[in-house]
Design an enzyme around this catalytic site. Structure first.
Site, PDB file in Angstrom:
ATOM      1  N   THR A  18      -2.420   2.970   2.548  1.00  0.00           N
ATOM      2  CA  THR A  18      -2.886   1.634   2.884  1.00  0.00           C
ATOM      3  C   THR A  18      -1.677   0.829   3.314  1.00  0.00           C
ATOM      4  O   THR A  18      -0.660   0.813   2.613  1.00  0.00           O
ATOM      5  CB  THR A  18      -3.567   0.966   1.676  1.00  0.00           C
ATOM      6  OG1 THR A  18      -4.729   1.709   1.322  1.00  0.00           O
ATOM      7  CG2 THR A  18      -3.953  -0.468   1.997  1.00  0.00           C
TER       8      THR A  18
ATOM      9  N   GLU B 181      -6.193  -8.612  -1.666  1.00  0.00           N
ATOM     10  CA  GLU B 181      -5.680  -7.297  -1.286  1.00  0.00           C
ATOM     11  C   GLU B 181      -4.299  -7.006  -1.859  1.00  0.00           C
ATOM     12  O   GLU B 181      -3.981  -5.863  -2.167  1.00  0.00           O
ATOM     13  CB  GLU B 181      -5.615  -7.203   0.241  1.00  0.00           C
ATOM     14  CG  GLU B 181      -6.946  -7.331   0.944  1.00  0.00           C
ATOM     15  CD  GLU B 181      -7.846  -6.144   0.696  1.00  0.00           C
ATOM     16  OE1 GLU B 181      -7.408  -5.005   0.921  1.00  0.00           O
ATOM     17  OE2 GLU B 181      -8.995  -6.360   0.259  1.00  0.00           O
TER      18      GLU B 181
ATOM     19  N   ASP C 239      -7.129   5.213  -3.930  1.00  0.00           N
ATOM     20  CA  ASP C 239      -8.546   4.895  -3.753  1.00  0.00           C
ATOM     21  C   ASP C 239      -9.274   5.904  -2.878  1.00  0.00           C
ATOM     22  O   ASP C 239     -10.423   5.693  -2.505  1.00  0.00           O
ATOM     23  CB  ASP C 239      -8.717   3.492  -3.181  1.00  0.00           C
ATOM     24  CG  ASP C 239      -8.098   3.331  -1.793  1.00  0.00           C
ATOM     25  OD1 ASP C 239      -7.424   4.274  -1.329  1.00  0.00           O
ATOM     26  OD2 ASP C 239      -8.286   2.261  -1.184  1.00  0.00           O
TER      27      ASP C 239
END
Length: 305
Positions: free
Chosen positions: A109, A86, A104
């Site tokens: 995020t 990640e 994305d």
């Protein structure tokens, strides 16, 4: 690299989303181990199927099993493996305050497992944390988080949300809240289901990583759909199948879902090809260190003790 299908809640009825967040006052709400049943979803949830007595017997059987990936040392390895995929680092504890939009389609995020503003898990985290810490820096962004849930929008979040997240992450309580939300949504359900399927520590990690990557969705691109497709190709160990054969089938299906993504970065299957598949090929079913793998061309290693 979070896919748009990260959480099954996107597109779910409002009553389902409310059940996830509030869960009847405890942690028994609609989660990865208790996904909602609503039209358009096909993969069954084995942890909640059958009569209540059967479910209780299943839970008791799982509880008697060895800890596997839930053992502290193995859980640390799992955290470092996921962090390499990640965030390209083994320092997973350094990610609590991290936040960015990686393009994305899932908005921001952030945090220890990559909670996303567009996939509901970030909203769950902030909702829960605000209940016990109403004056936290993120509380004022809750209306905006509810509005952008299911989208990649930053409306109502910019310009201050990133700074507020970093400030909140300075609190040990918020870091603990991130850990608990990660375990509640992803880690615990994945490990329990893997044990039910007769999988050892490596298989439990494969399930956990897939739950993080694909989300606990019931559709073909979610975790439960991937599991169902794999079971059509190979039986898991709990049904008399060969564990390695089944895990290869599961990884094949997970990889196929990744390769169908529209965004180039989401199609990178390093976490399978040069990590999980390597451990499986080496027969390291217990995920014992030393471990050496590659992620996006970079080599990582966890030494033995």
């Amino acid at each position: 690299m979070k896919p748009v299908t990260r959480l099954f809640l996107i597109g779910a009825p409002i009553v389902v989303a409310a059940a996830v967040i509030f869960g009847g006052g405890d942690d028994s709400g609609v989660l990865a181990d208790n996904p909602p049943a609503y039209p358009g979803q096909s993969a069954p949830n084995p942890l909640t199927s059958g009569e209540p007595d059967d479910q209780a017997a299943l839970e008791e059987r799982i509880d008697r099993m060895p800890p596997g990936l839930a053992a502290p040392g193995k859980k640390e390895i799992a955290a470092r493996l996921v962090a390499s995929a990640e965030n390209s680092t083994l320092d997973w504890r350094g990610q609590y305050g991290a936040i960015e939009d990686i393009g994305d389609g899932n908005g921001y995020t952030a945090g220890v497992i990559g909670f996303c503003s567009g996939t509901n898990d970030m909203l769950q985290l902030v909702e829960s944390y605000t209940k016990s810490h109403p004056a936290n820096p993120l509380a004022r962004y809750l209306p905006a988080l509810r509005e952008v849930d299911g989208t990649d929008s930053h409306e109502g979040l910019d310009p201050g949300f990133r700074d507020a997240w970093a400030e909140a992450a300075e609190s040990p309580d918020f870091r603990t809240a991130q850990d608990r939300t990660r375990d509640r949504i992803y880690f615990n359900p994945a490990v329990r289901l893997a044990k039910m399927d007769g999988l050892g520590t490596l298989g439990q990690f494969v399930y956990y990583d897939a739950m993080v990557l694909h989300g606990p969705g019931l559709d073909a691109e979610g975790f439960y759909g991937i599991r169902q497709a794999a079971m059509k190709k190979a039986k898991p160990a709990a049904e008399g199948g060969d564990e390695k054969t089944y895990l290869n089938a599961f990884l094949d299906q997970s990889r196929a879902v990744m390769k169908a993504k529209l965004i180039t970065s989401q199609r990178d299957s390093s976490r399978i090809d040069t990590a999980q598949r390597v451990f499986l090929r080496d027969g390291n079913m217990n995920l014992d260190p030393p471990l050496t793998w590659q992620m996006y061309g970079e080599t990582f290693r966890i030494d033995g003790r």
